[in-house]
Design a protein around this motif. Structure first.
Motif, mmCIF file in Angstrom:
data_model
loop_
_atom_site.group_PDB
_atom_site.id
_atom_site.type_symbol
_atom_site.label_atom_id
_atom_site.label_comp_id
_atom_site.label_asym_id
_atom_site.label_seq_id
_atom_site.Cartn_x
_atom_site.Cartn_y
_atom_site.Cartn_z
ATOM 1 N N PRO A 21 0.833 -1.212 0.000
ATOM 2 C CA PRO A 21 0.000 0.000 0.000
ATOM 3 C C PRO A 21 0.865 1.259 0.000
ATOM 4 N N SER A 22 0.255 2.334 -0.407
ATOM 5 C CA SER A 22 0.933 3.629 -0.330
ATOM 6 C C SER A 22 1.026 4.066 1.121
ATOM 7 N N VAL A 23 2.069 4.797 1.422
ATOM 8 C CA VAL A 23 2.278 5.317 2.767
ATOM 9 C C VAL A 23 1.854 6.783 2.768
ATOM 10 N N PRO A 24 1.050 7.193 3.756
ATOM 11 C CA PRO A 24 0.648 8.603 3.798
ATOM 12 C C PRO A 24 1.866 9.531 3.702
ATOM 13 N N VAL A 25 1.735 10.567 2.982
ATOM 14 C CA VAL A 25 2.732 11.610 2.732
ATOM 15 C C VAL A 25 3.816 11.136 1.752
#
Length: 81
Positions: A21-25
């Motif tokens: 998954p993408s990591v916030p920021v």
């Protein structure tokens, strides 16, 4: 679930396709990663082309597999339930 007494769409070796998954920021840290085995060795590949090929194989396997209800009924029939 794929029954062993029916044709399979591929005879490729064991593999795992990992997506992250993408990591916030920060966004996306990595694309898909493929782990596959061919005894006595194994390969871990981050190559996009390889990941795409294994993703297509996984799509074929999923399309050929029985749905959840049919899989459950088949397993229950084997167990005599």
């Amino acid at each position: 679930m794929l029954r062993l007494d029916q044709p399979h769409p591929t005879d490729i070796t064991n593999f795992m396709l990992f997506g992250f998954p993408s990591v916030p920021v920060l966004g996306s840290i990595s694309g898909e990663v493929v782990y596959y085995e061919n005894y006595p060795s194994f390969t871990l590949s981050e190559d996009e082309e390889t990941a795409m090929q294994y993703s297509m194989v996984l799509d074929q396997l999923e399309a050929a597999a029985m749905n959840e209800a049919d899989s459950r009924d088949f397993i229950a029939s084997l167990a005599g339930l």
